[in-house]
Design a protein around this motif. Structure first.
Motif, PDB file in Angstrom:
ATOM      1  N   PHE A   6      28.025  57.312  40.543  1.00 25.40           N
ATOM      2  CA  PHE A   6      27.822  57.002  39.135  1.00 25.40           C
ATOM      3  C   PHE A   6      27.501  58.204  38.252  1.00 25.40           C
ATOM      4  O   PHE A   6      27.476  58.081  37.027  1.00 25.40           O
ATOM      5  N   MET A   7      27.252  59.350  38.873  1.00 27.34           N
ATOM      6  CA  MET A   7      27.024  60.557  38.084  1.00 27.34           C
ATOM      7  C   MET A   7      28.000  61.666  38.427  1.00 27.34           C
ATOM      8  O   MET A   7      27.966  62.740  37.837  1.00 27.34           O
ATOM      9  N   GLY A   8      28.850  61.395  39.404  1.00 28.21           N
ATOM     10  CA  GLY A   8      29.860  62.381  39.774  1.00 28.21           C
ATOM     11  C   GLY A   8      29.280  63.665  40.301  1.00 28.21           C
ATOM     12  O   GLY A   8      29.858  64.741  40.127  1.00 28.21           O
ATOM     13  N   ALA A   9      28.106  63.593  40.960  1.00 33.92           N
ATOM     14  CA  ALA A   9      27.444  64.820  41.404  1.00 33.92           C
ATOM     15  C   ALA A   9      26.673  64.591  42.688  1.00 33.92           C
ATOM     16  O   ALA A   9      26.202  63.488  42.952  1.00 33.92           O
ATOM     17  N   ARG A  10      26.557  65.629  43.489  1.00 32.14           N
ATOM     18  CA  ARG A  10      25.638  65.633  44.619  1.00 32.14           C
ATOM     19  C   ARG A  10      24.321  66.201  44.105  1.00 32.14           C
ATOM     20  O   ARG A  10      24.257  67.347  43.655  1.00 32.14           O
ATOM     21  N   LEU A  11      23.275  65.409  44.149  1.00 26.27           N
ATOM     22  CA  LEU A  11      22.014  65.736  43.473  1.00 26.27           C
ATOM     23  C   LEU A  11      21.053  66.546  44.326  1.00 26.27           C
ATOM     24  O   LEU A  11      20.071  67.079  43.817  1.00 26.27           O
ATOM     25  N   GLY A  12      21.293  66.612  45.637  1.00 28.71           N
ATOM     26  CA  GLY A  12      20.385  67.359  46.499  1.00 28.71           C
ATOM     27  C   GLY A  12      19.161  66.584  46.929  1.00 28.71           C
ATOM     28  O   GLY A  12      18.158  67.168  47.338  1.00 28.71           O
ATOM     29  N   ALA A  13      19.233  65.245  46.873  1.00 30.18           N
ATOM     30  CA  ALA A  13      18.065  64.421  47.225  1.00 30.18           C
ATOM     31  C   ALA A  13      17.682  64.594  48.686  1.00 30.18           C
ATOM     32  O   ALA A  13      16.499  64.739  49.016  1.00 30.18           O
ATOM     33  N   LEU A  14      18.659  64.565  49.584  1.00 32.08           N
ATOM     34  CA  LEU A  14      18.363  64.705  51.014  1.00 32.08           C
ATOM     35  C   LEU A  14      17.926  66.123  51.371  1.00 32.08           C
ATOM     36  O   LEU A  14      17.208  66.325  52.351  1.00 32.08           O
ATOM     37  N   LYS A  70       3.444  56.102  29.785  1.00 29.64           N
ATOM     38  CA  LYS A  70       3.908  56.832  30.971  1.00 29.64           C
ATOM     39  C   LYS A  70       5.287  56.357  31.395  1.00 29.64           C
ATOM     40  O   LYS A  70       6.157  57.165  31.738  1.00 29.64           O
ATOM     41  N   PHE A  71       5.479  55.042  31.373  1.00 30.61           N
ATOM     42  CA  PHE A  71       6.760  54.467  31.776  1.00 30.61           C
ATOM     43  C   PHE A  71       7.889  55.019  30.910  1.00 30.61           C
ATOM     44  O   PHE A  71       8.935  55.434  31.421  1.00 30.61           O
ATOM     45  N   VAL A  72       7.670  55.033  29.606  1.00 27.68           N
ATOM     46  CA  VAL A  72       8.697  55.546  28.687  1.00 27.68           C
ATOM     47  C   VAL A  72       8.956  57.023  28.946  1.00 27.68           C
ATOM     48  O   VAL A  72      10.109  57.477  28.966  1.00 27.68           O
ATOM     49  N   LYS A  73       7.903  57.789  29.186  1.00 27.55           N
ATOM     50  CA  LYS A  73       8.051  59.221  29.459  1.00 27.55           C
ATOM     51  C   LYS A  73       8.912  59.448  30.703  1.00 27.55           C
ATOM     52  O   LYS A  73       9.835  60.271  30.700  1.00 27.55           O
ATOM     53  N   TYR A  74       8.617  58.725  31.778  1.00 27.25           N
ATOM     54  CA  TYR A  74       9.387  58.888  33.009  1.00 27.25           C
ATOM     55  C   TYR A  74      10.836  58.435  32.808  1.00 27.25           C
ATOM     56  O   TYR A  74      11.770  59.058  33.327  1.00 27.25           O
ATOM     57  N   GLN A  75      11.016  57.353  32.057  1.00 26.88           N
ATOM     58  CA  GLN A  75      12.365  56.879  31.783  1.00 26.88           C
ATOM     59  C   GLN A  75      13.170  57.918  31.003  1.00 26.88           C
ATOM     60  O   GLN A  75      14.362  58.130  31.267  1.00 26.88           O
ATOM     61  N   GLU A  76      12.531  58.564  30.053  1.00 27.03           N
ATOM     62  CA  GLU A  76      13.215  59.598  29.271  1.00 27.03           C
ATOM     63  C   GLU A  76      13.634  60.769  30.153  1.00 27.03           C
ATOM     64  O   GLU A  76      14.737  61.310  30.010  1.00 27.03           O
ATOM     65  N   GLU A  77      12.757  61.152  31.065  1.00 29.94           N
ATOM     66  CA  GLU A  77      13.076  62.259  31.971  1.00 29.94           C
ATOM     67  C   GLU A  77      14.268  61.910  32.852  1.00 29.94           C
ATOM     68  O   GLU A  77      15.187  62.730  33.025  1.00 29.94           O
ATOM     69  N   ALA A  78      14.271  60.698  33.405  1.00 29.61           N
ATOM     70  CA  ALA A  78      15.375  60.265  34.261  1.00 29.61           C
ATOM     71  C   ALA A  78      16.673  60.163  33.459  1.00 29.61           C
ATOM     72  O   ALA A  78      17.748  60.559  33.933  1.00 29.61           O
ATOM     73  N   PHE A  79      16.580  59.630  32.256  1.00 25.75           N
ATOM     74  CA  PHE A  79      17.752  59.489  31.388  1.00 25.75           C
ATOM     75  C   PHE A  79      18.394  60.844  31.133  1.00 25.75           C
ATOM     76  O   PHE A  79      19.625  60.999  31.237  1.00 25.75           O
ATOM     77  N   ASP A  80      17.577  61.833  30.795  1.00 26.42           N
ATOM     78  CA  ASP A  80      18.112  63.146  30.431  1.00 26.42           C
ATOM     79  C   ASP A  80      18.780  63.836  31.617  1.00 26.42           C
ATOM     80  O   ASP A  80      19.808  64.514  31.462  1.00 26.42           O
ATOM     81  N   ILE A  81      18.220  63.665  32.811  1.00 26.40           N
ATOM     82  CA  ILE A  81      18.848  64.235  34.012  1.00 26.40           C
ATOM     83  C   ILE A  81      20.193  63.554  34.262  1.00 26.40           C
ATOM     84  O   ILE A  81      21.207  64.214  34.518  1.00 26.40           O
ATOM     85  N   CYS A  82      20.197  62.246  34.170  1.00 25.79           N
ATOM     86  CA  CYS A  82      21.422  61.487  34.395  1.00 25.79           C
ATOM     87  C   CYS A  82      22.483  61.863  33.364  1.00 25.79           C
ATOM     88  O   CYS A  82      23.659  62.061  33.707  1.00 25.79           O
ATOM     89  N   LYS A  83      22.080  61.988  32.112  1.00 30.87           N
ATOM     90  CA  LYS A  83      23.030  62.318  31.045  1.00 30.87           C
ATOM     91  C   LYS A  83      23.695  63.664  31.297  1.00 30.87           C
ATOM     92  O   LYS A  83      24.907  63.830  31.078  1.00 30.87           O
ATOM     93  N   VAL A 137      26.376  63.056  33.997  1.00 30.36           N
ATOM     94  CA  VAL A 137      27.472  62.184  33.554  1.00 30.36           C
ATOM     95  C   VAL A 137      28.337  62.907  32.516  1.00 30.36           C
ATOM     96  O   VAL A 137      29.568  62.818  32.556  1.00 30.36           O
ATOM     97  N   ASP A 138      27.713  63.634  31.615  1.00 29.67           N
ATOM     98  CA  ASP A 138      28.476  64.389  30.618  1.00 29.67           C
ATOM     99  C   ASP A 138      29.391  65.407  31.289  1.00 29.67           C
ATOM    100  O   ASP A 138      30.551  65.585  30.893  1.00 29.67           O
ATOM    101  N   GLU A 139      28.877  66.083  32.308  1.00 30.97           N
ATOM    102  CA  GLU A 139      29.693  67.059  33.037  1.00 30.97           C
ATOM    103  C   GLU A 139      30.856  66.378  33.745  1.00 30.97           C
ATOM    104  O   GLU A 139      31.985  66.885  33.749  1.00 30.97           O
ATOM    105  N   LYS A 176      35.988  57.972  25.849  1.00 30.57           N
ATOM    106  CA  LYS A 176      35.144  59.121  26.198  1.00 30.57           C
ATOM    107  C   LYS A 176      33.851  59.163  25.404  1.00 30.57           C
ATOM    108  O   LYS A 176      32.866  59.751  25.835  1.00 30.57           O
ATOM    109  N   ASP A 177      33.867  58.584  24.211  1.00 31.58           N
ATOM    110  CA  ASP A 177      32.671  58.623  23.366  1.00 31.58           C
ATOM    111  C   ASP A 177      31.748  57.432  23.598  1.00 31.58           C
ATOM    112  O   ASP A 177      30.678  57.342  22.989  1.00 31.58           O
ATOM    113  N   SER A 178      32.150  56.519  24.483  1.00 28.63           N
ATOM    114  CA  SER A 178      31.326  55.340  24.755  1.00 28.63           C
ATOM    115  C   SER A 178      30.073  55.737  25.543  1.00 28.63           C
ATOM    116  O   SER A 178      30.103  56.633  26.383  1.00 28.63           O
ATOM    117  N   ALA A 179      28.986  55.024  25.260  1.00 29.64           N
ATOM    118  CA  ALA A 179      27.738  55.262  25.994  1.00 29.64           C
ATOM    119  C   ALA A 179      27.727  54.515  27.332  1.00 29.64           C
ATOM    120  O   ALA A 179      26.850  54.765  28.163  1.00 29.64           O
TER     121      ALA A 179
END
Length: 408
Positions: free
Chosen positions: A116-124, A163-176, A179-181, A203-206
């Motif tokens: 869903f993000m087209g990337a290997r994130l390095g989680a493992l 706190k919840f909103v802050k963490y959500q914003e951080e996750a959103f920005d990483i994902c964005k 996905v943009d790339e 391409k411009d759809s969210a």
């Protein structure tokens, strides 16, 4: 509020679904996306109860639920599963013991990132954005249950909400970022999920980005928990694990690679996955807010009532499944004497109807590939106490699952 678990009552609940079935637990998520995070969410995606949900689901349903969409990632999922198997070898104790729960969470994140993000994130590998997202998701899960049922007018003033909103914003920005790339690299001939969503939505759809976010929010803990319970059931039932190993060896060999045709033949493997989820589903059930007056079990249920389906009770009811506590994959094999005769609504871990899990084909592929690669490499043993589920936003193991991984 009405609690149900009998399959015929569950069927009646789903029969009341309209165009936009409403899940009471999603109200807070929808509120957050339309208020505190409205600068990021031009559409609320799939985790909400508004027209946004219908618009997004209508556009993505066909591509997400088509079997070929998941099978496109067969090779990538196998590579990630091999990486998981190798990491187990690295981190297990000298005695072979390891609780795999954290590792399968990382595995699920790496798989979601790939699709869903087209990337290997390095989680493992425990590096980069993968490491950061694991930390964020851990923090989010710790406070999610505190927020779901809070009054929306009160929630924004609470520290946990902020706190919840802050963490959500951080996750959103990483994902964005990822996905943009990925969108920038899309070609007309690509068959990736992101490419299909871009062709469908523009391409411009969210929507491609929001799908990545939603997969991140609901796909990591559910698949990770399912994977942990599945490994527990295999390790605790060595006879069933050996039957699975024999099927794998017969079809692709002890070190073979997976193919679409081989996957289609692995009936016992798929039965193991279904049976594990029957006993310990990743979520206890689901719910609906009645859209009209409905009748369940002869009782009048007024419009607006929350109806809770306790699926974990339905799937472990001895009137539906003989000796429900036993891990018996043969229940799901046609022609076996142990084949069940339960009502079709007695075991629906992915939900049903318009709100059924839209990512289930991808989640199943993750579980299949994990089983094959780990069982090819290890014989697993569990000798501890019986593991149960602890119900939070997602059900988690109620104790450590210390498995002995023995190299074959």
């Amino acid at each position: 509020m009405v609690i149900i678990f009998r399959p015929e009552d569950v069927k009646a609940m789903y029969a009341g679904d309209g165009k936009m079935p409403k899940l009471p637990g999603f109200d807070m998520f929808s509120f957050i996306r339309k208020t505190s995070m409205k600068d990021r969410y031009t559409t609320a995606g799939l985790i909400n109860n508004t027209e946004d949900w219908y618009e997004v689901r209508h556009k993505v349903q066909q591509d997400m639920m088509r079997p070929k969409s998941a099978l496109y990632y067969l090779t990538e999922m196998e590579e990630i599963a091999i990486e998981l198997a190798d990491k187990i070898q690295e981190v297990k104790g000298k005695d072979g013991m390891l609780d795999p729960y954290a590792l399968v969470q990382e595995y699920a994140l790496e798989a979601v990132g790939c699709v869903f993000m087209g990337a290997r994130l390095g989680a493992l590998k425990g590096v980069g954005d993968g490491k950061q997202l694991i930390e964020i998701l851990t923090k989010l899960m710790a406070i999610t249950m505190d927020l779901i049922f809070l009054p929306k007018l009160l929630a924004p003033f609470l520290p946990s909400y902020k706190k919840f909103v802050k963490y959500q914003e951080e996750a959103f920005d990483i994902c964005k970022k990822h996905v943009d790339e990925a969108i920038a690299k899309v070609k007309d001939t690509d068959d990736t999920v992101i490419a299909k969503l871009v062709r469908k939505c523009g391409k411009d759809s969210a929507i491609p980005l929001i799908m990545g976010i939603d997969a991140l929010q609901v796909g990591i803990d559910t698949t990770g928990t399912s994977a942990a319970f599945l490994l527990y059931h295999l390790a605790d039932n060595p006879d069933k694990q050996e039957l699975l190993y024999q099927e794998i060896c017969d079809i692709i060999g002890p070190e073979g690679k997976m193919t679409e045709s081989a996957l289609a033949k692995m009936k016992y493997m798929k039965a193991c996955q279904i049976e594990s989820q029957r006993i310990l589903p990743a979520t206890f059930g689901t719910s609906r807010r009645a859209e009209t007056d409905i009748v369940i079990a002869g009782y009048q249920i007024p419009k607006g009532t929350s109806v809770i389906r306790v699926g974990s009770t339905s799937s472990n009811d001895p009137t539906s499944f003989l000796n429900p506590e036993k891990f018996l994959p043969e229940r799901w094999l046609r022609g076996c004497p142990e084949r069940h005769s339960a009502h079709s609504f007695a075991n629906i871990p992915w939900g049903h109807g318009a709100r059924a899990c839209i990512g289930q084909r991808f989640a199943k592929l993750e579980l299949y590939m994990m089983m094959v690669k780990l069982v090819q490499k290890y014989r697993m043993e569990y000798t501890g106490e019986e593991v149960g589920g602890l119900t939070q936003f997602v059900t988690i193991p109620d104790k450590p699952i210390n498995i002995k991984f023995i190299h074959r």
